[in-house]
Write an enzyme that holds these catalytic residues in place. Structure first.
Site, PDB file in Angstrom:
ATOM      1  N   ASP A  23      33.161  -6.462  34.811  1.00  0.00           N
ATOM      2  CA  ASP A  23      32.719  -5.664  33.660  1.00  0.00           C
ATOM      3  C   ASP A  23      33.676  -4.515  33.348  1.00  0.00           C
ATOM      4  OD1 ASP A  23      30.473  -7.321  33.844  1.00  0.00           O
ATOM      5  OD2 ASP A  23      29.373  -5.865  35.045  1.00  0.00           O
ATOM      6  N   GLU A 179      25.766  -9.630  24.852  1.00  0.00           N
ATOM      7  CA  GLU A 179      25.757  -8.459  25.731  1.00  0.00           C
ATOM      8  C   GLU A 179      27.130  -7.805  25.738  1.00  0.00           C
ATOM      9  OE1 GLU A 179      24.572 -10.113  29.453  1.00  0.00           O
ATOM     10  OE2 GLU A 179      26.381 -11.319  29.678  1.00  0.00           O
TER      11      GLU A 179
END
Length: 503
Positions: A23, A179
């Site tokens: 991430d 997302e």
């Protein structure tokens, strides 16, 4: 092929931050680049990296390094904790927004120096969901966009939301899990970059644009702009990206990916890693270049930074930033100050099965690696472990009488080997060897050997285990392997710890 001036280097290796560093979020301040990653159940949280060339990254700290910033209750599950930070620089400050799914929800932190210290959290009770992003428009309005993809205006100094949250784009109609949103003003448009398809093999990167930060958004006709779904590419699960400009004005993308090994379905042991790929703009849309393990070097000087030494002698009063523990790290259970030149671990949980085990480890960053540690147990128990979570780990433990190798795979735990405790200082070892030839579809990605060194330095293997049981494809979750030291009873002292790639 391009060549980096001054160094003559023609290629660089992907991933640029190997091992369990998922991430990624990146920002540029002048000639410096800063990047953060998710940390899940590990403390300290949110590793912070610095680079001068986008290729070489050095960890300079952890943003969440105090209990007042990071609460991870003892019962918080592995793959809980800290999700998907966004790092931005605005109005002379660094801003970090992140979700703690195990406690406190969405939180905002600030710093003048990304190496720290970072502030205590500003709570964001009005910001729903996960994967929060921050962007400021020309009027100074702060927009917070979250997975879903929803958006709300935010006062970042108080944490108060301004008006209701609203859905602004749901991504592609045939893809799940929109997302990891990131909102940017680039040229004439506002761009909304997202991940979709789920963070497994169908992961991808898509983008939309608008004249306004709150939409309406027009999807790119070429979405997904990056995905390796349905291919046999050596880098899979590509997604969760962030955009940044290089020093020459070119554009680049950092993203996560995995490197599966072995047979079917392919097992990735190191977790989701950070990759780098070039981007060009064509007709107002980003066109992502070829992502591969070996990439053409960018057209600016490459500037390698400091690397982690092979050996840590534990001579400093504080642990280096790459060391992590599980959920917390109270000094009474983990210290380099009790015995000079040693790391002392005092037991809480009775084994690496326990969520509160006293543990200090570092991410496995290479498909093949060699680990050694000098241990003194006295009347205690402790050793080395290769950990994916409490239910999936391999251990070599020293007691006052013997060495024991244990394999924990889901609900099953068994002693697979033992040997009398050698005399004198005990050097425990773990050797991970990537599989180079797939024998059949069940072949795992690597072999994990656990043992100890004989007095002449020869490594004696007590057990060699299939590494596929310590992978996400078996265990589930979002993390990668962490290898390190634990105490299971009493106090255990480690004189040094070595980690180095092999092959």
């Amino acid at each position: 092929m391009s060549s980096s001036p001054e160094t003559g280097i023609t290629t660089f290796a992907n991933p640029v931050i190997p091992g369990f560093h998922p991430d990624p979020s990146v920002c540029r301040v002048g000639e410096d680049y800063y990047l953060v990653c998710s940390s899940f159940e590990y403390f300290p949280g949110v590793p912070v990296f610095h680079s001068r060339d986008l290729v070489h990254w050095t960890q300079i700290g952890n943003a969440l390094d105090r209990p007042s910033q990071l609460r991870l209750p003892p019962d918080s599950p592995s793959s809980g904790g800290i999700y998907a930070p966004t790092l931005r620089h605005h109005d002379g400050r660094f801003w970090l927004i992140v979700t703690n799914v195990s406690a406190d929800g969405n939180m905002l932190f600030t710093a003048t120096d990304p190496a720290g210290p970072w502030s205590d959290p500003i709570r964001l009770p009005g910001v729903p969901g996960i994967d929060p992003d921050l962007a400021w428009d020309e009027d100074g309005t702060c927009w917070c966009t979250v997975a879903g993809v929803g958006q709300v205006r935010l006062d970042p100094r108080t944490g108060q939301t301004l008006g209701p949250d609203r859905r602004i784009w749901s991504g592609s109609p045939d893809a799940k899990a929109p997302e990891a949103p990131h909102l940017y003003r680039i040229g004439d448009y506002w761009y909304l970059l997202i991940a979709e398809g789920g963070t497994e093999r169908c992961h991808g990167v898509s983008i939309a644009r608008s004249d306004h930060p709150d939409g309406p958004f027009e999807p790119c006709p070429a979405n997904p702009v990056l995905t390796h779904r349905g291919t046999d590419h050596p880098i899979q699960n590509t997604g969760h990206a962030d955009l940044v400009q290089g020093p020459d004005g070119s554009w680049w993308m950092v993203l996560l990916g995995v490197r599966p090994g072995g047979g079917t379905p392919g097992w990735h042991a190191l977790g989701r890693e950070t990759f780098l790929v070039p981007v060009e703009w064509v007709d107002g849309w980003p066109v992502v270049g070829e992502l591969s393990p070996t990439m053409p070097a960018p057209a600016w000087p490459l500037r390698p930074g400091a690397t982690i030494p092979v050996r840590d002698d534990f001579d400093l009063s504080e642990l280096a930033p790459h060391w992590v523990s599980l959920r917390d790290r109270p000094e009474e259970y983990c210290t380099t100050k009790e015995r000079p030149g040693h790391l002392t671990l005092r037991a809480r949980g009775a084994s690496p099965d326990a969520t509160d085990v006293t543990f200090v480890g570092r991410r496995q960053q290479h498909p093949s690696c060699r680990v050694r540690a000098s241990i003194e147990v006295g009347e205690g128990r402790g050793g080395l472990t290769v950990r994916l979570d409490e239910g999936h780990h391999y251990d070599i433990e020293a007691t006052s009488e013997e060495l024991v190798v244990t394999a924990r795979i889901g609900p099953l735990s068994t002693v697979v080997a033992s040997a009398p405790l050698p005399s004198g200082p005990v050097v425990l070892g773990i050797e991970v060897a990537a599989v180079e030839a797939v024998r059949d579809a069940r072949t795992g990605p690597d072999t994990v050997a656990l043992g100890f060194e004989e007095p002449d330095g020869t490594f004696r293997t007590l057990a060699a285990l299939d590494g596929k049981y310590l992978t996400t494809e078996v265990a589930g979750g979002f993390t990668g392997r962490v290898v390190g030291m634990f105490a299971a009873s009493g106090s255990v002292h480690f004189d040094w710890f070595d980690y180095e790639p092999s092959r």
